[in-house]
Design a protein around this motif. Structure first.
Motif, PDB file in Angstrom:
ATOM      1  N   GLN A 158       0.827  -1.202   0.000  1.00 46.97           N
ATOM      2  CA  GLN A 158       0.000   0.000   0.000  1.00 46.97           C
ATOM      3  C   GLN A 158       0.868   1.262   0.000  1.00 46.97           C
ATOM      4  O   GLN A 158       0.629   2.202  -0.772  1.00 46.97           O
ATOM      5  CB  GLN A 158      -0.917   0.012   1.225  1.00 46.97           C
ATOM      6  CG  GLN A 158      -2.046  -1.000   1.196  1.00 46.97           C
ATOM      7  CD  GLN A 158      -3.138  -0.635   0.206  1.00 46.97           C
ATOM      8  OE1 GLN A 158      -3.128  -1.084  -0.937  1.00 46.97           O
ATOM      9  NE2 GLN A 158      -4.072   0.187   0.638  1.00 46.97           N
ATOM     10  N   LEU A 159       1.877   1.289   0.863  1.00 47.40           N
ATOM     11  CA  LEU A 159       2.761   2.446   0.953  1.00 47.40           C
ATOM     12  C   LEU A 159       3.573   2.622  -0.334  1.00 47.40           C
ATOM     13  O   LEU A 159       3.840   3.752  -0.760  1.00 47.40           O
ATOM     14  CB  LEU A 159       3.699   2.292   2.160  1.00 47.40           C
ATOM     15  CG  LEU A 159       3.018   2.363   3.536  1.00 47.40           C
ATOM     16  CD1 LEU A 159       4.005   2.011   4.642  1.00 47.40           C
ATOM     17  CD2 LEU A 159       2.443   3.768   3.775  1.00 47.40           C
ATOM     18  N   GLY A 160       3.976   1.478  -0.929  1.00 45.21           N
ATOM     19  CA  GLY A 160       4.717   1.565  -2.177  1.00 45.21           C
ATOM     20  C   GLY A 160       3.890   2.141  -3.312  1.00 45.21           C
ATOM     21  O   GLY A 160       4.434   2.712  -4.263  1.00 45.21           O
ATOM     22  N   GLN A 161       2.563   2.020  -3.189  1.00 45.42           N
ATOM     23  CA  GLN A 161       1.655   2.575  -4.195  1.00 45.42           C
ATOM     24  C   GLN A 161       1.043   3.902  -3.744  1.00 45.42           C
ATOM     25  O   GLN A 161       0.059   4.366  -4.309  1.00 45.42           O
ATOM     26  CB  GLN A 161       0.545   1.560  -4.484  1.00 45.42           C
ATOM     27  CG  GLN A 161       1.057   0.257  -5.065  1.00 45.42           C
ATOM     28  CD  GLN A 161      -0.014  -0.824  -5.106  1.00 45.42           C
ATOM     29  OE1 GLN A 161      -1.171  -0.600  -4.737  1.00 45.42           O
ATOM     30  NE2 GLN A 161       0.374  -2.015  -5.555  1.00 45.42           N
ATOM     31  N   LEU A 162       1.651   4.470  -2.669  1.00 46.50           N
ATOM     32  CA  LEU A 162       1.205   5.759  -2.109  1.00 46.50           C
ATOM     33  C   LEU A 162      -0.249   5.723  -1.661  1.00 46.50           C
ATOM     34  O   LEU A 162      -0.995   6.700  -1.792  1.00 46.50           O
ATOM     35  CB  LEU A 162       1.412   6.875  -3.141  1.00 46.50           C
ATOM     36  CG  LEU A 162       2.856   7.065  -3.650  1.00 46.50           C
ATOM     37  CD1 LEU A 162       2.914   8.199  -4.660  1.00 46.50           C
ATOM     38  CD2 LEU A 162       3.812   7.311  -2.482  1.00 46.50           C
ATOM     39  N   GLN A 163      -0.645   4.567  -1.091  1.00 42.02           N
ATOM     40  CA  GLN A 163      -1.987   4.420  -0.539  1.00 42.02           C
ATOM     41  C   GLN A 163      -1.903   4.222   0.966  1.00 42.02           C
ATOM     42  O   GLN A 163      -0.876   3.789   1.499  1.00 42.02           O
ATOM     43  CB  GLN A 163      -2.705   3.239  -1.196  1.00 42.02           C
ATOM     44  CG  GLN A 163      -2.915   3.406  -2.691  1.00 42.02           C
ATOM     45  CD  GLN A 163      -3.655   2.224  -3.295  1.00 42.02           C
ATOM     46  OE1 GLN A 163      -4.198   1.381  -2.597  1.00 42.02           O
ATOM     47  NE2 GLN A 163      -3.668   2.168  -4.623  1.00 42.02           N
TER      48      GLN A 163
END
Length: 225
Positions: A158-163
């Motif tokens: 999620q963080l890697g996809q800026l979510q």
């Protein structure tokens, strides 16, 4: 040493095979993880970092929990459910937990029976169901660990996809958790039903999981060869 290996060869061979496959999974998983890291423009990690990562943990735990669920269901199911003609089943007239005399517990225990089998009350009750209890506890522990490592792995993505990341309570209701879980459960249930029915019609000479080769298909429920 030869006698030791002969007497415990089933555990030793499968134990060594398990460790070998686990090591192989770690090495291949590490290589695959680093390939994905490079493809996505991230830095590669060491083998130790991978072994302590949520990615490795969730992959291992999701398989462990399904395997112990399989054992638990089969152990408990075969107390009350039968499959006529299968060596994996008790005869239809022996459904249930059987009498103390048949189970050799309490006053019917032998001199060399386990001490807990000679006891009474809660201690005997626990020992009488200890195999199912331990399988259930290992299943629940590995399933819980899968959920913890799973939410960490999911949030990293999620963080890697800026979510925004999600909480553990949200994750156990999320499709990702149940997709990982159910794809393993269905395969284990398929294996159980396959073993129950195929052992009625097929044979493996010398195996306790098979009936004697010449036994009629609808005969000798619970008998092994």
């Amino acid at each position: 040493m030869r006698h030791f290996f002969r007497n415990y060869s089933l555990t030793l061979v499968f134990g060594v095979a398990f460790l070998g496959v686990l090591v192989a999974q770690a090495l291949v998983g590490h290589a695959d993880f680093n390939e994905r890291q490079l493809a996505e423009g991230f830095q590669q990690i060491s083998l130790w970092s991978y072994l302590t990562s949520s990615d490795f943990g969730v992959d291992v735990m999701e398989n462990w929990q399904s395997e112990y669920l399989q054992f638990f269901l089969y152990i408990m199911g075969t107390v009350w459910l039968v499959q006529r003609g299968s060596p994996e089943s008790k005869p239809p007239d022996e459904v249930g937990q059987q009498t103390d005399k048949e189970q050799q517990v309490g006053p019917y225990a032998r001199l060399n029976s386990p001490s807990w089998a000679r006891s009474r009350g809660l201690r005997l009750g626990i020992y009488s169901h200890s195999l199912g209890l331990v399988m259930a506890l290992i299943f629940l522990a590995s399933w819980f660990t899968q959920s913890v490592t799973g939410v960490v792995s999911y949030n990293e993505q999620q963080l890697g996809q800026l979510q925004a990341p999600i909480s553990w309570s949200q994750y156990i209701l999320a499709p990702d958790f149940w997709n990982r879980t159910l794809q393993n459960w269905q395969s284990e249930l398929l294996a159980l039903v396959s073993m129950a029915i195929l052992a009625v019609f097929l044979r493996e000479r010398g195996s306790p999981e098979s009936k004697p080769v010449g036994t009629p298909n609808d005969d000798a429920t619970g008998r092994t060869g």
